[in-house]
Design a protein around this motif. Structure first.
Motif, short mmCIF file in Angstrom:
data_model
loop_
_atom_site.label_atom_id
_atom_site.label_comp_id
_atom_site.label_asym_id
_atom_site.label_seq_id
_atom_site.Cartn_x
_atom_site.Cartn_y
_atom_site.Cartn_z
N SER A 114 68.68 80.59 9.57
CA SER A 114 69.27 79.45 10.27
C SER A 114 68.96 79.54 11.76
O SER A 114 68.65 80.60 12.27
N PHE A 115 69.02 78.40 12.43
CA PHE A 115 68.84 78.35 13.88
C PHE A 115 70.18 77.89 14.45
O PHE A 115 70.63 76.78 14.18
N VAL A 116 70.86 78.76 15.19
CA VAL A 116 72.25 78.57 15.56
C VAL A 116 72.37 78.38 17.08
O VAL A 116 71.80 79.12 17.86
N SER A 117 73.18 77.40 17.46
CA SER A 117 73.52 77.18 18.86
C SER A 117 74.75 78.02 19.19
O SER A 117 75.67 78.13 18.38
N ALA A 118 74.77 78.60 20.37
CA ALA A 118 75.93 79.42 20.77
C ALA A 118 77.18 78.56 20.88
O ALA A 118 77.11 77.40 21.27
N LEU A 156 73.28 77.82 31.44
CA LEU A 156 72.42 78.31 30.37
C LEU A 156 72.93 77.83 29.01
O LEU A 156 74.13 77.63 28.81
N PHE A 157 71.98 77.70 28.08
CA PHE A 157 72.29 77.33 26.71
C PHE A 157 71.56 78.32 25.80
O PHE A 157 70.34 78.46 25.90
N PHE A 158 72.31 79.01 24.94
CA PHE A 158 71.75 80.08 24.12
C PHE A 158 71.61 79.64 22.66
O PHE A 158 72.44 78.89 22.14
N TYR A 159 70.57 80.17 22.01
CA TYR A 159 70.28 79.86 20.61
C TYR A 159 69.81 81.14 19.92
O TYR A 159 69.24 82.03 20.54
N LEU A 160 70.04 81.20 18.61
CA LEU A 160 69.64 82.36 17.82
C LEU A 160 68.92 81.88 16.56
O LEU A 160 69.44 81.07 15.81
N ASN A 161 67.72 82.40 16.38
CA ASN A 161 66.94 82.15 15.16
C ASN A 161 67.24 83.31 14.22
O ASN A 161 66.73 84.41 14.40
N VAL A 162 68.08 83.06 13.23
CA VAL A 162 68.54 84.14 12.34
C VAL A 162 67.50 84.38 11.25
O VAL A 162 67.20 83.48 10.46
N PRO A 163 66.96 85.59 11.19
CA PRO A 163 65.99 85.91 10.14
C PRO A 163 66.70 86.16 8.81
O PRO A 163 67.93 86.09 8.73
N PRO A 164 65.96 86.50 7.76
CA PRO A 164 66.59 86.78 6.46
C PRO A 164 67.31 88.14 6.47
O PRO A 164 66.78 89.15 6.03
N ILE A 166 68.91 92.22 14.27
CA ILE A 166 68.17 91.00 14.62
C ILE A 166 67.48 91.30 15.96
O ILE A 166 68.17 91.57 16.95
N PRO A 167 66.16 91.28 16.01
CA PRO A 167 65.46 91.61 17.26
C PRO A 167 65.82 90.65 18.40
O PRO A 167 66.11 89.47 18.17
N ALA A 168 65.77 91.16 19.62
CA ALA A 168 66.08 90.36 20.81
C ALA A 168 65.21 89.12 20.90
O ALA A 168 65.64 88.08 21.41
N ASN A 169 63.97 89.20 20.41
CA ASN A 169 63.08 88.03 20.53
C ASN A 169 63.47 86.90 19.58
O ASN A 169 62.78 85.89 19.53
N ASN A 170 64.57 87.05 18.84
CA ASN A 170 65.12 85.94 18.05
C ASN A 170 66.14 85.15 18.85
O ASN A 170 66.67 84.15 18.38
N VAL A 229 78.34 85.94 24.88
CA VAL A 229 77.76 84.76 24.22
C VAL A 229 78.07 84.94 22.74
O VAL A 229 77.73 85.96 22.15
N SER A 230 78.73 83.97 22.15
CA SER A 230 79.13 84.09 20.75
C SER A 230 78.42 83.06 19.88
O SER A 230 78.36 81.88 20.22
N PHE A 231 77.91 83.54 18.76
CA PHE A 231 77.32 82.67 17.75
C PHE A 231 78.21 82.62 16.50
O PHE A 231 77.86 81.98 15.52
N GLY A 232 79.34 83.33 16.54
CA GLY A 232 80.21 83.41 15.37
C GLY A 232 79.54 84.20 14.26
O GLY A 232 78.62 84.98 14.49
N ASN A 233 79.99 84.01 13.04
CA ASN A 233 79.32 84.64 11.89
C ASN A 233 78.06 83.84 11.60
O ASN A 233 78.10 82.62 11.47
N VAL A 234 76.93 84.54 11.50
CA VAL A 234 75.66 83.85 11.30
C VAL A 234 75.17 84.03 9.86
O VAL A 234 75.52 85.00 9.19
N PHE A 235 74.35 83.08 9.44
CA PHE A 235 73.83 83.09 8.08
C PHE A 235 72.31 83.16 8.11
O PHE A 235 71.68 82.61 9.02
N PRO A 236 71.71 83.82 7.13
CA PRO A 236 70.26 84.02 7.10
C PRO A 236 69.50 82.70 7.16
O PRO A 236 69.97 81.67 6.70
#
Length: 167
Positions: A61-65, A138-146, A101-105, A52-59
């Motif tokens: 942000s809420f990112v769709s895979a 499935l649809f994956f999302y990542l809540n990127v913390p600071p 980044i914790p798994a619960n993100n 599952v790829s989110f690419g390069n992530v930025f602090p």
């Protein structure tokens, strides 16, 4: 009402006969014959993705895979019994910088459940009773913390079974 229960310790075709004689109580005698095929339960899933790829992530942000929009992340029950599907994840790590980044993100939802489920380091129930030859997307999302921007890696685990929890 008469119930008959029988256990089978091996595979095969079994013939059985049940006779009930209630004539002493004024009921007619009844007889039933039947066969039952006892087979092996096969638990098997086909997962159509390797990552599952989110690419390069930025602090912050809420990112769709990547590939969420093309129904890429599929799980199909290729066994012969209904399966319960479980999911868990490792923490995501930026190998270069050491940030975590914790798994619960991580979050997931599916074609069967639009509610976002928060992943963790322990298996959580994703879907119950996935029928043979049925597919869940499935649809994956990542809540990127600071954290520092960059590429983060980890592992997502998927388990399918019909008997118990996954460990």
């Amino acid at each position: 009402l008469y119930e008959y229960t029988r256990s089978f310790s091996e595979r095969g075709t079994f013939y059985w006969k049940v006779v009930c004689d209630g004539s002493s109580l004024g009921y007619p005698a009844l007889e039933a014959n039947d066969t039952v095929e006892v087979g092996i339960a096969i638990e098997a899933i086909n997962v159509t993705f390797n990552y599952v790829s989110f690419g390069n992530v930025f602090p912050n942000s809420f990112v769709s895979a990547e590939n969420n929009n093309i129904s890429y992340y599929n799980i199909t029950n290729v066994g012969n019994v209904n399966l319960t599907i479980w999911i868990k994840a490792d923490n995501l790590t930026n190998i270069t910088l050491g940030y975590i980044i914790p798994a619960n993100n991580l979050y997931v939802n599916s074609t069967f459940n639009s509610t976002l489920l928060q992943l963790s380091n322990n298996y959580i129930l994703l879907y119950k009773n996935l029928r043979p030859q049925e597919t869940i997307t499935l649809f994956f999302y990542l809540n990127v913390p600071p954290v520092m921007a960059g590429k983060y890696e980890g592992t997502i685990y998927i388990c399918g079974n019909y008997t118990s929890l996954c460990f």
